[in-house]
Design a protein around this motif. Sequence first.
Motif, mmCIF file in Angstrom:
data_model
loop_
_atom_site.group_PDB
_atom_site.id
_atom_site.type_symbol
_atom_site.label_atom_id
_atom_site.label_comp_id
_atom_site.label_asym_id
_atom_site.label_seq_id
_atom_site.Cartn_x
_atom_site.Cartn_y
_atom_site.Cartn_z
ATOM 1 N N ALA A 136 31.532 41.327 30.302
ATOM 2 C CA ALA A 136 31.587 42.415 29.316
ATOM 3 C C ALA A 136 32.960 43.081 29.357
ATOM 4 O O ALA A 136 33.086 44.282 29.125
ATOM 5 C CB ALA A 136 30.477 43.436 29.611
ATOM 6 N N ALA A 139 37.868 39.836 27.433
ATOM 7 C CA ALA A 139 37.630 38.521 26.829
ATOM 8 C C ALA A 139 36.270 38.501 26.130
ATOM 9 O O ALA A 139 36.131 37.947 25.029
ATOM 10 C CB ALA A 139 37.691 37.432 27.905
ATOM 11 N N ARG A 160 27.403 41.806 35.553
ATOM 12 C CA ARG A 160 27.147 42.472 36.834
ATOM 13 C C ARG A 160 26.571 43.865 36.591
ATOM 14 O O ARG A 160 25.663 44.311 37.288
ATOM 15 C CB ARG A 160 28.471 42.551 37.613
ATOM 16 C CG ARG A 160 28.382 43.219 38.947
ATOM 17 C CD ARG A 160 29.685 43.119 39.688
ATOM 18 N NE ARG A 160 30.804 43.746 38.971
ATOM 19 C CZ ARG A 160 32.060 43.731 39.379
ATOM 20 N NH1 ARG A 160 32.380 43.124 40.499
ATOM 21 N NH2 ARG A 160 33.010 44.314 38.675
ATOM 22 N N THR A 161 27.107 44.562 35.580
ATOM 23 C CA THR A 161 26.597 45.882 35.210
ATOM 24 C C THR A 161 25.932 45.750 33.834
ATOM 25 O O THR A 161 26.603 45.821 32.796
ATOM 26 C CB THR A 161 27.765 46.900 35.127
ATOM 27 O OG1 THR A 161 28.631 46.700 36.244
ATOM 28 C CG2 THR A 161 27.260 48.325 35.101
ATOM 29 N N LEU A 181 23.437 39.379 36.108
ATOM 30 C CA LEU A 181 24.037 38.046 36.247
ATOM 31 C C LEU A 181 23.070 36.998 36.780
ATOM 32 O O LEU A 181 23.186 35.820 36.449
ATOM 33 C CB LEU A 181 25.227 38.121 37.201
ATOM 34 C CG LEU A 181 26.583 38.453 36.608
ATOM 35 C CD1 LEU A 181 27.628 38.509 37.706
ATOM 36 C CD2 LEU A 181 26.968 37.449 35.530
ATOM 37 N N SER A 195 33.773 35.829 31.818
ATOM 38 C CA SER A 195 34.035 36.673 32.989
ATOM 39 C C SER A 195 35.076 35.978 33.871
ATOM 40 O O SER A 195 35.350 34.793 33.683
ATOM 41 C CB SER A 195 32.739 36.859 33.798
ATOM 42 O OG SER A 195 32.526 35.739 34.641
ATOM 43 N N PRO A 196 35.645 36.699 34.844
ATOM 44 C CA PRO A 196 36.602 36.038 35.735
ATOM 45 C C PRO A 196 35.925 35.156 36.779
ATOM 46 O O PRO A 196 36.618 34.511 37.576
ATOM 47 C CB PRO A 196 37.325 37.207 36.425
ATOM 48 C CG PRO A 196 36.855 38.455 35.755
ATOM 49 C CD PRO A 196 35.555 38.143 35.095
ATOM 50 N N MET A 199 37.302 31.747 38.439
ATOM 51 C CA MET A 199 38.765 31.714 38.554
ATOM 52 C C MET A 199 39.183 31.532 40.002
ATOM 53 O O MET A 199 38.447 31.899 40.918
ATOM 54 C CB MET A 199 39.348 33.077 38.130
ATOM 55 C CG MET A 199 39.805 33.176 36.721
ATOM 56 S SD MET A 199 40.348 34.867 36.396
ATOM 57 C CE MET A 199 41.999 34.811 37.029
ATOM 58 N N GLN A 202 38.143 33.959 42.886
ATOM 59 C CA GLN A 202 36.896 34.663 42.531
ATOM 60 C C GLN A 202 35.701 33.818 42.953
ATOM 61 O O GLN A 202 35.834 32.613 43.170
ATOM 62 C CB GLN A 202 36.818 34.873 41.015
ATOM 63 C CG GLN A 202 37.895 35.760 40.458
ATOM 64 C CD GLN A 202 37.529 37.239 40.527
ATOM 65 O OE1 GLN A 202 36.404 37.602 40.884
ATOM 66 N NE2 GLN A 202 38.482 38.078 40.211
ATOM 67 N N LEU A 221 35.943 30.125 29.522
ATOM 68 C CA LEU A 221 37.261 30.660 29.152
ATOM 69 C C LEU A 221 38.250 30.588 30.306
ATOM 70 O O LEU A 221 39.464 30.689 30.096
ATOM 71 C CB LEU A 221 37.125 32.116 28.685
ATOM 72 C CG LEU A 221 36.901 32.339 27.194
ATOM 73 C CD1 LEU A 221 35.851 31.448 26.606
ATOM 74 C CD2 LEU A 221 36.569 33.792 26.907
ATOM 75 N N VAL A 222 37.737 30.431 31.526
ATOM 76 C CA VAL A 222 38.630 30.333 32.688
ATOM 77 C C VAL A 222 39.455 29.049 32.568
ATOM 78 O O VAL A 222 38.925 27.993 32.230
ATOM 79 C CB VAL A 222 37.790 30.296 33.990
ATOM 80 C CG1 VAL A 222 38.654 29.932 35.196
ATOM 81 C CG2 VAL A 222 37.105 31.645 34.210
ATOM 82 N N GLY A 244 39.027 26.313 29.169
ATOM 83 C CA GLY A 244 39.787 27.514 28.808
ATOM 84 C C GLY A 244 41.120 27.245 28.134
ATOM 85 O O GLY A 244 41.663 28.136 27.468
ATOM 86 N N MET A 247 41.113 27.708 24.165
ATOM 87 C CA MET A 247 41.337 29.053 23.617
ATOM 88 C C MET A 247 42.769 29.504 23.864
ATOM 89 O O MET A 247 43.393 30.120 22.991
ATOM 90 C CB MET A 247 40.353 30.034 24.252
ATOM 91 C CG MET A 247 40.571 31.476 23.825
ATOM 92 S SD MET A 247 39.246 32.534 24.433
ATOM 93 C CE MET A 247 39.942 34.155 24.175
ATOM 94 N N LEU A 248 43.282 29.184 25.041
ATOM 95 C CA LEU A 248 44.652 29.606 25.376
ATOM 96 C C LEU A 248 45.651 29.026 24.370
ATOM 97 O O LEU A 248 46.526 29.727 23.855
ATOM 98 C CB LEU A 248 45.004 29.144 26.792
ATOM 99 C CG LEU A 248 46.332 29.666 27.320
ATOM 100 C CD1 LEU A 248 46.233 31.152 27.655
ATOM 101 C CD2 LEU A 248 46.773 28.891 28.551
#
Length: 278
Positions: A136, A139, A160-161, A181, A195-196, A199, A202, A221-222, A244, A247-248
Amino acid sequence: MSIPPSTALRTGYAEVIGDPIAHSKSPLIHGFWLGKLGIDADYRATHIEQDALADYFTRRKADPDWRGCNITIPHKEKALDHVADRGGLRESIGAINTVLRDEDGVLIGTNTDAAGFYAPISAMDLQDVSVAVIGAGGAARAVLFALKRADVGSVMLFNRTPMKGAALLAAFGLKGEALPLDAPLPPASLLVNASPLGMVGQDAYVPDLESLPEAAVVYDLVYAPLETELLAAARDRNLATIDGLEMLIGQAAIAFELFFGEPAPREDDDELRELLIA
Ligand code: NAP
């Protein structure tokens, strides 16, 4: 936004600004395309700290050689304070990643992330289908913006939230639900990791993909690493995947045409991808 005639744009320079900036792949991407098209312009990385942002835009606005800039972390939101926001991006995506100067010398902010995200899935009919989105943050906002415009059926947003996810769904007027999640995935036609997670540095994101239908697409997206555990798990299940770099490269191609007046030579994507992962 109209694109000015190309001949006037084959000189000068564009750049990406951020703090830090050394990690940016944008100079490599734009430099590759400038070389392929034989355009005698430059694309560079410029380190700009937050308190220098106003001065940066004042100086560039007066520089006839400047074609525009891309904006990366942490300036994507703050840069909106210094440019005209004709697309109402402050209230939607909440961030810009590209600034241009129009024919009247006015600085215009735009965001090519949503279109860059959407391009690889543009052939999918998203009406009446359920999409699962992870994250959220910035991205995810670009993803939800694109999904709303594609008239998506519903979005299950995992974060996560969860409260943040619920607020985003409401802000974009999307049907769906915000979940933690670790909640099980729905039978979504498209799963997007925005989300990251996954990555370098992470935690991985490896949900149980069993609920996804055989025709589902998994889009991560990563791009560092390019082959995330999520994409590997999706391939194990023979699901279609999008990484990813799509998109990049896609968001950069839209900015490139705005800066230099010519479409990026996308027929050379394979060679560009090799360079980016080298
Ligand atoms: P961001 O704003 O920092 O992402 C924040 C989101 O990630 C929030 O939903 C946050 O949850 C969640 N999050 C952060 N750390 C977490 C953790 N340890 N565990 C669980 N959730 C966590 O980042 P972003 O700009 O949206 O970028 C997200 C990813 O997309 C990055 O990997 C970035 O490289 C990638 N990206 C790729 C492209 C591309 O062109 N391919 C473009 C943009 C971004 P809370 O809400 O709970 O805090």
